[in-house]
Scaffold this motif. Structure first.
Motif, PDB file in Angstrom:
ATOM      1  N   PHE A  41     -10.749   3.314  -4.209  1.00 22.89           N
ATOM      2  CA  PHE A  41     -11.328   2.185  -3.464  1.00 22.89           C
ATOM      3  C   PHE A  41     -11.792   2.664  -2.096  1.00 22.89           C
ATOM      4  O   PHE A  41     -11.105   2.427  -1.096  1.00 22.89           O
ATOM      5  CB  PHE A  41     -10.293   1.068  -3.301  1.00 22.89           C
ATOM      6  CG  PHE A  41      -9.710   0.582  -4.589  1.00 22.89           C
ATOM      7  CD1 PHE A  41     -10.399  -0.326  -5.377  1.00 22.89           C
ATOM      8  CD2 PHE A  41      -8.470   1.034  -5.028  1.00 22.89           C
ATOM      9  CE1 PHE A  41      -9.860  -0.777  -6.577  1.00 22.89           C
ATOM     10  CE2 PHE A  41      -7.931   0.588  -6.222  1.00 22.89           C
ATOM     11  CZ  PHE A  41      -8.624  -0.318  -6.992  1.00 22.89           C
TER      12      PHE A  41
ATOM     13  N   TYR B 205     -11.214   0.911   1.665  1.00 24.51           N
ATOM     14  CA  TYR B 205     -10.099  -0.033   1.653  1.00 24.51           C
ATOM     15  C   TYR B 205      -8.784   0.654   2.004  1.00 24.51           C
ATOM     16  O   TYR B 205      -8.578   1.833   1.699  1.00 24.51           O
ATOM     17  CB  TYR B 205      -9.933  -0.661   0.262  1.00 24.51           C
ATOM     18  CG  TYR B 205     -10.941  -1.741  -0.045  1.00 24.51           C
ATOM     19  CD1 TYR B 205     -10.684  -3.068   0.281  1.00 24.51           C
ATOM     20  CD2 TYR B 205     -12.141  -1.420  -0.681  1.00 24.51           C
ATOM     21  CE1 TYR B 205     -11.599  -4.065  -0.010  1.00 24.51           C
ATOM     22  CE2 TYR B 205     -13.067  -2.411  -0.974  1.00 24.51           C
ATOM     23  CZ  TYR B 205     -12.794  -3.729  -0.642  1.00 24.51           C
ATOM     24  OH  TYR B 205     -13.698  -4.698  -0.944  1.00 24.51           O
ATOM     25  N   ILE B 206      -7.899  -0.112   2.650  1.00 25.23           N
ATOM     26  CA  ILE B 206      -6.517   0.337   2.797  1.00 25.23           C
ATOM     27  C   ILE B 206      -5.805  -0.110   1.529  1.00 25.23           C
ATOM     28  O   ILE B 206      -5.906  -1.278   1.137  1.00 25.23           O
ATOM     29  CB  ILE B 206      -5.849  -0.311   4.030  1.00 25.23           C
ATOM     30  CG1 ILE B 206      -6.630   0.053   5.291  1.00 25.23           C
ATOM     31  CG2 ILE B 206      -4.394   0.115   4.148  1.00 25.23           C
ATOM     32  CD1 ILE B 206      -6.255  -0.798   6.485  1.00 25.23           C
ATOM     33  N   VAL B 207      -5.116   0.796   0.885  1.00 21.94           N
ATOM     34  CA  VAL B 207      -4.554   0.499  -0.427  1.00 21.94           C
ATOM     35  C   VAL B 207      -3.035   0.546  -0.392  1.00 21.94           C
ATOM     36  O   VAL B 207      -2.433   1.419   0.215  1.00 21.94           O
ATOM     37  CB  VAL B 207      -5.066   1.508  -1.477  1.00 21.94           C
ATOM     38  CG1 VAL B 207      -4.612   1.094  -2.858  1.00 21.94           C
ATOM     39  CG2 VAL B 207      -6.572   1.621  -1.411  1.00 21.94           C
ATOM     40  N   GLU B 208      -2.439  -0.423  -1.065  1.00 19.67           N
ATOM     41  CA  GLU B 208      -0.985  -0.507  -1.126  1.00 19.67           C
ATOM     42  C   GLU B 208      -0.606  -0.781  -2.569  1.00 19.67           C
ATOM     43  O   GLU B 208      -1.108  -1.714  -3.179  1.00 19.67           O
ATOM     44  CB  GLU B 208      -0.541  -1.673  -0.233  1.00 19.67           C
ATOM     45  CG  GLU B 208       0.939  -1.796   0.022  1.00 19.67           C
ATOM     46  CD  GLU B 208       1.439  -0.720   0.966  1.00 19.67           C
ATOM     47  OE1 GLU B 208       2.385  -0.034   0.570  1.00 19.67           O
ATOM     48  OE2 GLU B 208       0.877  -0.574   2.064  1.00 19.67           O
ATOM     49  N   ASP B 209       0.229   0.055  -3.149  1.00 14.86           N
ATOM     50  CA  ASP B 209       0.793  -0.310  -4.451  1.00 14.86           C
ATOM     51  C   ASP B 209       2.154   0.351  -4.621  1.00 14.86           C
ATOM     52  O   ASP B 209       2.541   1.218  -3.850  1.00 14.86           O
ATOM     53  CB  ASP B 209      -0.153   0.018  -5.618  1.00 14.86           C
ATOM     54  CG  ASP B 209      -0.364   1.514  -5.798  1.00 14.86           C
ATOM     55  OD1 ASP B 209       0.414   2.293  -5.232  1.00 14.86           O
ATOM     56  OD2 ASP B 209      -1.309   1.882  -6.497  1.00 14.86           O
TER      57      ASP B 209
ATOM     58  N   PHE C  31       3.155   2.404  -6.529  1.00 15.92           N
ATOM     59  CA  PHE C  31       3.082   3.695  -7.192  1.00 15.92           C
ATOM     60  C   PHE C  31       2.704   4.790  -6.195  1.00 15.92           C
ATOM     61  O   PHE C  31       2.544   5.936  -6.560  1.00 15.92           O
ATOM     62  CB  PHE C  31       2.040   3.587  -8.305  1.00 15.92           C
ATOM     63  CG  PHE C  31       1.944   4.771  -9.194  1.00 15.92           C
ATOM     64  CD1 PHE C  31       3.069   5.291  -9.813  1.00 15.92           C
ATOM     65  CD2 PHE C  31       0.721   5.376  -9.430  1.00 15.92           C
ATOM     66  CE1 PHE C  31       2.961   6.391 -10.645  1.00 15.92           C
ATOM     67  CE2 PHE C  31       0.616   6.473 -10.268  1.00 15.92           C
ATOM     68  CZ  PHE C  31       1.743   6.973 -10.876  1.00 15.92           C
ATOM     69  N   PHE C  32       2.576   4.435  -4.920  1.00 15.70           N
ATOM     70  CA  PHE C  32       2.187   5.379  -3.860  1.00 15.70           C
ATOM     71  C   PHE C  32       0.907   6.104  -4.218  1.00 15.70           C
ATOM     72  O   PHE C  32       0.743   7.275  -3.893  1.00 15.70           O
ATOM     73  CB  PHE C  32       3.281   6.427  -3.605  1.00 15.70           C
ATOM     74  CG  PHE C  32       4.660   5.875  -3.556  1.00 15.70           C
ATOM     75  CD1 PHE C  32       5.005   4.993  -2.546  1.00 15.70           C
ATOM     76  CD2 PHE C  32       5.610   6.207  -4.504  1.00 15.70           C
ATOM     77  CE1 PHE C  32       6.286   4.468  -2.482  1.00 15.70           C
ATOM     78  CE2 PHE C  32       6.886   5.672  -4.458  1.00 15.70           C
ATOM     79  CZ  PHE C  32       7.213   4.801  -3.440  1.00 15.70           C
ATOM     80  N   SER C  33       0.026   5.437  -4.945  1.00 15.88           N
ATOM     81  CA  SER C  33      -1.125   6.149  -5.482  1.00 15.88           C
ATOM     82  C   SER C  33      -2.078   6.579  -4.387  1.00 15.88           C
ATOM     83  O   SER C  33      -2.905   7.439  -4.602  1.00 15.88           O
ATOM     84  CB  SER C  33      -1.850   5.282  -6.493  1.00 15.88           C
ATOM     85  OG  SER C  33      -2.399   4.168  -5.843  1.00 15.88           O
ATOM     86  N   HIS C  34      -1.976   5.987  -3.205  1.00 17.74           N
ATOM     87  CA  HIS C  34      -2.968   6.300  -2.188  1.00 17.74           C
ATOM     88  C   HIS C  34      -2.390   6.952  -0.953  1.00 17.74           C
ATOM     89  O   HIS C  34      -2.995   6.962   0.096  1.00 17.74           O
ATOM     90  CB  HIS C  34      -3.767   5.047  -1.833  1.00 17.74           C
ATOM     91  CG  HIS C  34      -4.574   4.599  -3.010  1.00 17.74           C
ATOM     92  ND1 HIS C  34      -4.006   3.906  -4.044  1.00 17.74           N
ATOM     93  CD2 HIS C  34      -5.855   4.825  -3.335  1.00 17.74           C
ATOM     94  CE1 HIS C  34      -4.927   3.685  -4.957  1.00 17.74           C
ATOM     95  NE2 HIS C  34      -6.056   4.234  -4.569  1.00 17.74           N
TER      96      HIS C  34
ATOM     97  N   LYS D 178      -0.025  -3.362  -9.891  1.00 13.28           N
ATOM     98  CA  LYS D 178      -0.714  -4.269  -8.971  1.00 13.28           C
ATOM     99  C   LYS D 178      -1.082  -3.495  -7.710  1.00 13.28           C
ATOM    100  O   LYS D 178      -0.286  -2.731  -7.180  1.00 13.28           O
ATOM    101  CB  LYS D 178       0.200  -5.444  -8.617  1.00 13.28           C
ATOM    102  CG  LYS D 178       0.185  -6.580  -9.616  1.00 13.28           C
ATOM    103  CD  LYS D 178      -1.195  -7.212  -9.809  1.00 13.28           C
ATOM    104  CE  LYS D 178      -1.736  -7.885  -8.560  1.00 13.28           C
ATOM    105  NZ  LYS D 178      -1.079  -9.130  -8.222  1.00 13.28           N
TER     106      LYS D 178
ATOM    107  N   GLU E 286      -2.792  -3.870  -3.785  1.00 10.33           N
ATOM    108  CA  GLU E 286      -3.228  -4.752  -2.705  1.00 10.33           C
ATOM    109  C   GLU E 286      -4.218  -3.984  -1.836  1.00 10.33           C
ATOM    110  O   GLU E 286      -3.928  -2.884  -1.388  1.00 10.33           O
ATOM    111  CB  GLU E 286      -2.038  -5.183  -1.832  1.00 10.33           C
ATOM    112  CG  GLU E 286      -0.840  -5.733  -2.616  1.00 10.33           C
ATOM    113  CD  GLU E 286      -1.175  -6.984  -3.403  1.00 10.33           C
ATOM    114  OE1 GLU E 286      -2.085  -7.723  -2.974  1.00 10.33           O
ATOM    115  OE2 GLU E 286      -0.546  -7.214  -4.457  1.00 10.33           O
TER     116      GLU E 286
ATOM    117  N   GLN F 289      -7.112  -3.905   1.430  1.00  5.79           N
ATOM    118  CA  GLN F 289      -7.656  -4.550   2.619  1.00  5.79           C
ATOM    119  C   GLN F 289      -8.843  -3.737   3.102  1.00  5.79           C
ATOM    120  O   GLN F 289      -8.728  -2.527   3.337  1.00  5.79           O
ATOM    121  CB  GLN F 289      -6.603  -4.650   3.722  1.00  5.79           C
ATOM    122  CG  GLN F 289      -7.127  -5.445   4.903  1.00  5.79           C
ATOM    123  CD  GLN F 289      -6.092  -5.631   5.987  1.00  5.79           C
ATOM    124  OE1 GLN F 289      -5.150  -4.844   6.085  1.00  5.79           O
ATOM    125  NE2 GLN F 289      -6.267  -6.648   6.801  1.00  5.79           N
TER     126      GLN F 289
END
Lengths: 395, 246, 114
Positions: A338, A341-345, A347-350, B91, B93, B95
């Motif tokens: 993405f 985008y700041i990404v949060e999941d 799974f620490f994918s980012h 899932k 999230e 921003q």
């Protein structure tokens, strides 16, 4: 020119058998480690779903790439007709085979299902670089065995150049294949560049030459045969050239990465903010693995066997670090799914993936190296691989 | 006695299933069984391409119904090791860095038309069914993890642990790679994937599943009228999962 | 050994009726003894690659029929020592690879909700 005389290297001393025994213990511990990983599952390693290829792969690729480069010594003798390299051909081919076998063992034992090796040999997806590599590795083994046979059998000697040329070309394709395992990963910003193929070729020449010099010197020394230091010095000069080429390839790779905005993140990670990866890159790969050995190989003051051998050891450290940075650093940096985008999941994918190798992985890798040394020691014990008196071949 | 029990059991199970079908028909809930469901002995056909449309505006931030249904359906055991535990759907999230716009969405295998995981798999264990579903044939997977390296969506997991008591309809085992399979065992029977059902039962209805090749399907109609995008469109993979409102 | 296998088959017909088969396997016993692996292999590829889900030759069917139960009504894994698959395979020294991934008892739903 008098014919080169070869003989077997039969160790009899207590320390020889102690050394061999320790190697067997190491190789065995590698097997135990592999069994441990296989019965428990890979959660006992440091590998995760983010860093799926870990320390065993660094060892395996180090050995496989070294195998391809090590044969270069034989190529110089047979393909390019350099007489002073000819006595080294047999050992070069032998070490090359041993390195490939050692590397493949590590690679296979790290598979999730090593018991299914037969499937890898019978089901081929020809769009997969990996499948191509399986064919290239097996082919390489066969070719080098034939190459050795032709070099050692007087009646076949006239054909050794032909098979030597074939092996020479095959080596280039093989290492192109190994580099392309990473180079063709379109999804990852840290890979996805065609330069990894030539970079791996040069890296193979660097690692292979250094391994050969060390192996040859050790065998001559402990086999109580005269070592031609001027020849070693000459190969080290060639190694210095390969090092410069490798440095150039690395430079171009990072220049192109630094140019493209989309790759700034991964560049910053490897070159500045990557912690262990940044340290390995600047400290080990560039300083210890490139600059210092270049000084050792090129400044006349250091033109002594002990310095040259130390230089080769540093080159190997640097090569290993480079592979570690490419393989593990490249995975630790997150995929960008993405952009913007700041990404949060959960799974620490980012975020940057953590990877700490565990003891079993280390033992598996070291066991592979031990296997290589055992193979070489055993074969030169039963077959005449090492020149008896070097004076006869110098002219 | 055993046999009686079994008969009872099968009878009960049959009635339960029938009941669900009836209830959904009566209630008009979108738990539709597809009209074009194939029979058991029929092979999947390339006239169908299964796809999913995610309406991110309906996807709730704290809701994990899709993830929970998936874990339940496939018996995905978690070992409290997030980095090596398997995940078929997660899932995310988001921003937007410049506008601050927030979006919540599920990430799963995007079932690409040209899947990189299939390209790189040495044994052909990673493959695409004729109906577009991307699967791992665990019988020929050697656990090399090259597909995990190649997937642009981080959708694949390697099974790091010994497993027991798997679901009979979802065999999985240590040392092989796996990922969302669009619930092929359900879809082949004409049912919806578990995550879609879970999302609907929770009242969000953010996930729409159907045949992208059928111009009259709900998913085709919606994709045709409302703007949606595929992730990493730059890779030209033509994914079967598309996102609205991103 | 073959006698033992037949005993197992007859001593254990839980679920036979539910599958619509009475006291007989999906193919003649002799045929199954010799060729069950081919039957399973064929079905495996049909199901995984093509989505053909006929029940007749499915591994789940084998397990549902041939699993025994212990004294407490609990299913014993079919690959446990002395059980249907294991007894023959140990004798023939052929490793079974099925149960690394496939469950070795009838499904929870089938087994436990009575």
């Amino acid at each position: 020119m008098p014919p080169i005389r070869y003989s077997r290297v039969v160790g009899k001393s207590k320390s020889y058998f102690m050394f061999l025994f320790s190697l067997c213990a190491l190789a065995l511990s590698g097997l135990v480690a592999a069994h441990f990983m296989d019965t428990n599952g890979h959660h006992v390693t440091g590998m995760t779903n983010r860093v799926v290829w870990g320390l065993p792969h660094v060892f395996a690729i180090f050995l496989i790439v070294g195998a391809s480069g090590c044969l270069n010594i034989a190529s110089i003798g047979t393909v390019f007709g350099r007489q002073d390299y000819k006595p080294l051909g047999r050992l070069s081919a032998l070490v090359s085979i041993a390195l490939l076998i050692g590397g493949l063992c590590v690679l296979v034992l790290d598979l999730g299902r090593p018991d299914r090796l037969i499937i890898a040999m019978t089901h081929f997806n020809f769009k997969s670089i990996f499948a191509w590599n399986i064919l290239l590795y097996v082919g390489f083994l066969l070719i080098v065995v034939v190459y050795l046979w032709f070099m050692m059998e007087p009646r076949m000697k006239i054909y050794s150049r032909k098979v030597g040329v074939f092996a020479f070309v095959w080596r280039f394709i093989l290492t192109t294949g190994t580099g392309s395992i990473f180079g063709f990963l379109v999804a990852r910003k840290s890979y996805d560049t065609a330069i990894l193929a030539p970079l791996f070729i040069v890296l193979s020449l660097v690692i292979g030459s250094a391994i050969f010099i060390l192996a040859h010197s050790a065998i001559m020394r402990f086999g109580e045969r005269p070592l031609r230091v001027p020849l070693i010095s000459k190969i080290c000069k060639l190694l210095a050239l390969f090092l410069c080429l490798l440095f150039y390839m690395t430079l171009v790779q990072h220049l192109s990465f630094s140019y493209a905005t989309e790759r700034h993140g991964v560049e910053k990670f490897i070159l500045a903010e990557g912690g262990i990866y940044t340290f390995l890159f600047w400290g080990v790969q560039i300083l210890i693995g490139t600059l210092l050995p270049l000084i050792v190989f090129l400044v006349p003051y250091f033109n002594r066997l002990s310095f040259l051998l130390m230089g080769c050891c540093m080159v190997l450290l640097g090569g290993f670090a480079q592979l570690y940075v490419i393989i593990i650093g490249g995975q630790a940096y997150p995929l960008e799914i993405f952009p913007g985008y700041i990404v949060e999941d959960g799974f620490f994918s980012h975020s940057i993936a953590a990877y700490v190798p565990t003891i079993p992985e280390l033992f598996l890798g070291v066991g592979g190296i031990a296997l290589v040394v055992i193979l070489v020691m055993m074969v030169i014990r039963i077959l005449p691989f090492v020149e008896e008196s070097s004076s006869s071949s110098v002219h | 006695m055993m046999n009686d029990n079994s008969i009872d059991h099968y009878r009960r199970r049959f009635l339960k299933n029938a009941g669900v079908t009836a209830a959904s028909a009566v209630g008009g809930v979108q738990l539709i069984n597809f009209a074009n469901a194939k029979s058991d002995d029929q092979a999947v056909a390339d006239s169908v391409r299964w796809g999913m449309l995610v309406d991110t505006s309906k996807c709730a931030t704290d809701c994990t119904a899709c993830v929970d249904s998936c874990n339940e359906e496939h018996g995905l055991e978690l070992f409290d090791r997030p980095e090596s535990d398997v995940q078929w759907i997660r899932k995310v999230e988001l921003q937007n860095k410049s506008t601050g716009h927030q979006v919540s969405l599920p990430m799963l295998c995007q079932h690409c038309e040209n899947p990189p995981c299939v390209d790189v798999c040495p044994t052909g264990a990673s493959f695409k069914r004729d109906d577009g579903v991307v699967l791992v044939n665990k019988h020929t997977c050697i656990g090399c993890r090259y597909c995990v390296m190649a997937c642009p969506y981080l959708a694949r997991s390697f099974v790091h642990e010994n497993l027991e008591n798997q679901r009979s309809w979802s065999p999985r085992g240590k040392g092989t790679v796996e990922s969302c399979n669009f619930c092929v065992h359900r879809v082949d029977k004409g049912e919806q994937p578990a995550c879609v059902v879970g999302c609907q039962s929770d009242g969000h209805k953010a996930l729409l599943f159907g045949d992208l090749n059928d111009p009259d399907s709900e998913i085709s109609n919606r994709a045709n009228t409302i703007s949606s995008r595929e992730l990493r469109a730059d890779l030209s993979l033509n994914t079967a999962v598309r996102y609205e409102g991103l | 050994m073959i006698c033992m296998t037949s005993e197992l088959v007859t001593a254990n017909n839980t679920g036979n009726i539910a599958l619509g088969i009475d006291d007989q396997c999906v193919e003649p016993t002799d045929y199954m003894r010799r060729y069950h692996m081919d039957v399973l292999l064929h079905q495996r590829d049909e199901t995984v690659l093509k989505g053909i889900r006929t029940k007749k030759h499915s591994l789940v069917g084998c397990i549902n029929c041939h699993t025994k139960q212990d004294g407490h009504g609990q299913n014993i894994p079919i690959n446990d020592e002395g059980q249907f698959c294991e007894s023959c395979h140990t004798y023939a020294a052929v490793k079974i690879d099925c149960f690394q991934c496939h469950r070795s008892t009838p499904d929870i739903e089938v087994a436990n909700d009575e």
